[in-house]
Write a protein that holds these residues in place. Sequence first.
Motif, short mmCIF file in Angstrom:
data_model
loop_
_atom_site.label_atom_id
_atom_site.label_comp_id
_atom_site.label_asym_id
_atom_site.label_seq_id
_atom_site.Cartn_x
_atom_site.Cartn_y
_atom_site.Cartn_z
N ARG A 13 22.26 18.46 40.02
CA ARG A 13 23.18 19.19 41.08
C ARG A 13 23.81 20.21 39.97
N LEU A 14 24.65 21.18 40.75
CA LEU A 14 25.60 22.19 39.50
C LEU A 14 27.13 21.08 39.70
N HIS A 15 27.07 20.81 38.55
CA HIS A 15 28.18 19.84 38.84
C HIS A 15 29.57 20.87 38.61
N TYR A 16 29.36 21.47 37.80
CA TYR A 16 30.41 22.87 38.04
C TYR A 16 31.17 23.21 38.63
N LEU A 17 30.09 23.09 39.96
CA LEU A 17 30.27 24.38 41.63
C LEU A 17 31.10 23.07 41.85
N ASP A 18 30.66 21.80 42.49
CA ASP A 18 30.95 20.97 42.92
C ASP A 18 32.09 20.21 42.42
N ASN A 19 32.79 20.00 41.24
CA ASN A 19 33.79 20.23 40.47
C ASN A 19 34.96 21.02 41.27
N LEU A 20 34.66 22.52 41.05
CA LEU A 20 35.45 23.39 41.11
C LEU A 20 35.98 23.38 42.53
N ALA A 282 48.26 47.92 51.69
CA ALA A 282 46.53 48.34 51.54
C ALA A 282 46.60 48.13 50.48
N MET A 283 47.44 47.61 48.95
CA MET A 283 47.06 47.54 48.36
C MET A 283 46.71 46.22 47.95
N LYS A 284 47.50 45.53 49.06
CA LYS A 284 47.21 43.87 48.84
C LYS A 284 45.37 44.23 49.92
N TYR A 285 45.31 44.55 50.51
CA TYR A 285 43.47 44.17 51.45
C TYR A 285 42.68 44.59 50.38
N PHE A 286 42.76 45.97 48.94
CA PHE A 286 42.42 46.14 48.25
C PHE A 286 41.59 45.34 47.54
N LEU A 287 42.90 45.50 47.13
CA LEU A 287 43.06 43.83 45.86
C LEU A 287 41.59 42.94 46.37
N MET A 288 41.98 42.62 47.20
CA MET A 288 41.98 40.56 47.89
C MET A 288 40.40 40.76 47.57
N PRO A 289 39.34 41.69 47.51
CA PRO A 289 37.84 40.81 47.36
C PRO A 289 38.17 41.23 45.64
N LEU A 290 39.18 42.06 44.91
CA LEU A 290 38.58 42.31 43.28
C LEU A 290 39.22 41.25 43.12
N VAL A 291 40.30 40.45 43.15
CA VAL A 291 40.84 39.26 42.39
C VAL A 291 40.05 37.97 42.90
N GLY A 292 39.36 38.19 43.67
CA GLY A 292 38.77 36.99 44.79
C GLY A 292 37.37 36.79 43.42
N ILE A 293 36.76 38.11 43.62
CA ILE A 293 35.20 37.65 42.30
C ILE A 293 35.55 37.70 41.20
N MET A 294 37.14 38.32 40.69
CA MET A 294 37.16 38.00 39.02
C MET A 294 37.72 36.96 38.84
N MET A 295 37.79 35.83 39.58
CA MET A 295 39.57 35.32 39.81
C MET A 295 38.18 33.84 39.13
N SER A 296 37.02 34.17 40.64
CA SER A 296 35.85 33.48 40.60
C SER A 296 35.17 33.50 40.10
N HIS A 297 34.67 33.98 39.00
CA HIS A 297 34.51 34.58 37.13
C HIS A 297 35.24 33.62 36.44
N VAL A 298 36.66 33.38 36.29
CA VAL A 298 37.65 32.77 35.06
C VAL A 298 37.19 31.88 35.81
N LEU A 299 37.09 31.11 36.76
CA LEU A 299 37.46 29.89 37.14
C LEU A 299 35.48 29.28 36.86
N MET A 300 34.92 29.92 37.40
CA MET A 300 33.09 29.02 37.35
C MET A 300 32.84 29.17 35.74
N SER A 301 33.31 30.02 35.20
CA SER A 301 32.47 30.21 34.00
C SER A 301 33.97 29.33 33.35
#
Length: 411
Positions: A13-20, A282-301
């Motif tokens: 089980r990947l506990h860090y993903l469960d916890n996150l 326009a900046m909001k919808y351009f940045l949403m996936p960028l921030v989502g993926i990059m901050m996911s990297h921060v949180l998951m790592s």
Amino acid sequence: MAPTDKTAWTVGRLHYLDNLRAFLMLLGVPYHAALAYSVLHGWMVVSENEKSVLLSWASQFSHTFRMPAFFLIAGFFAALLLRRKGALPWWRNRMLRIGVPMITAALLLNPLMMLAMALDRGGAAGAEGVGEAFWALFSVPGEPWVAHLWFLFDLLIYCSLLALAWRFIDHVRARRVIEGAEAFAGRFRLGYWLLLPIAGCASLGAVMAFVVLDINSTAYGMLVLARTAGHAPAFLFGALLACYPQWLQRFTTIHWPSWVLAFALAVTLCLVQSQDQDLPRAMKYFLMPLVGIMMSHVLMSAMRKWLDWETPLTRGAVDGAFTIYLFHQVFIVFGVLLLRDTGLPALVQFTLLTIGSLLLSLGVHLVIRRHPLLLMLFNGVPPRQRAARLHQGRTVSQHPGQHHSQHPLPP
């Protein structure tokens, strides 16, 4: 690695993903409590006298990454189980596990929040005013019927599209396209970084198409396609991580320059996401996936490095997070009304709301988990799986040092 290779994942089980995932769900409690004191925008019910700039920007910042990171993890678990179960059985399971709690909460909990909104809007006119305000909300399909359940609606859409793609797309050709894109990106020093603006452009392009076609807000406002499109790249990227374990290994390894970039992008999105002008939107919808993926990297790592284990506390948080999320907003909206005339500072009211709604929702969960019908309605867990959970829990208590499941998500 082929997406149909069912032997790819044999780890515990990947506990860090469960916890996150539990952390992201529970973070919704202070987020919604803070909205009542925001100076940036309104909410279901708001504090009339007490406002907080600190809570306003804290909630604004958490909103940049909380749901995108959740969708990325959801996409990872979705593809992982899809490979094991097959498209149709997995899709039926998702309709049960997600759809039943969504409908139950919409029918039983959201009318209570409508009542709180009616008390807020029509309370000065007495019972008649409250009744009219409540009926105006209750009798018309619209956003109040979805409220905080919108992400479940979007998740059902993502799961349905993923199941269709898995069923009808040639996996071998899809793998060649993905590996070709990876090889192309690998030829350049900044090749992988180019994938982020491509995702941003895809999100922005989809939103512009919805606006031009005048279909952005559909189903009486209960489905906002721009929001659905903005979070879709994070879900898709999570699904790809499940198909390519080497990607997950790299993505969940701390890379400090990426952390700096992630926070910089998140702050930028935080500053533009509440503005109504065309360029910030326009900046909001351009940045949403960028921030989502990059901050996911921060949180998951970070979770993988510092919280990749299970304790009774984390196990309880994982077990109760979904129920707490479903119920907490009911307690918050009525709590705001109760605290409105107390004269307490906004931060004190926020703290009381957060702790109180968290504890009350946890109490509700302790009741629900003891009754098979309630567990089915609010967690989508069939009685047979409930019995398996109870047996699993006894096994863990007898052998606390062992993994209690070989699957990173209960089926």
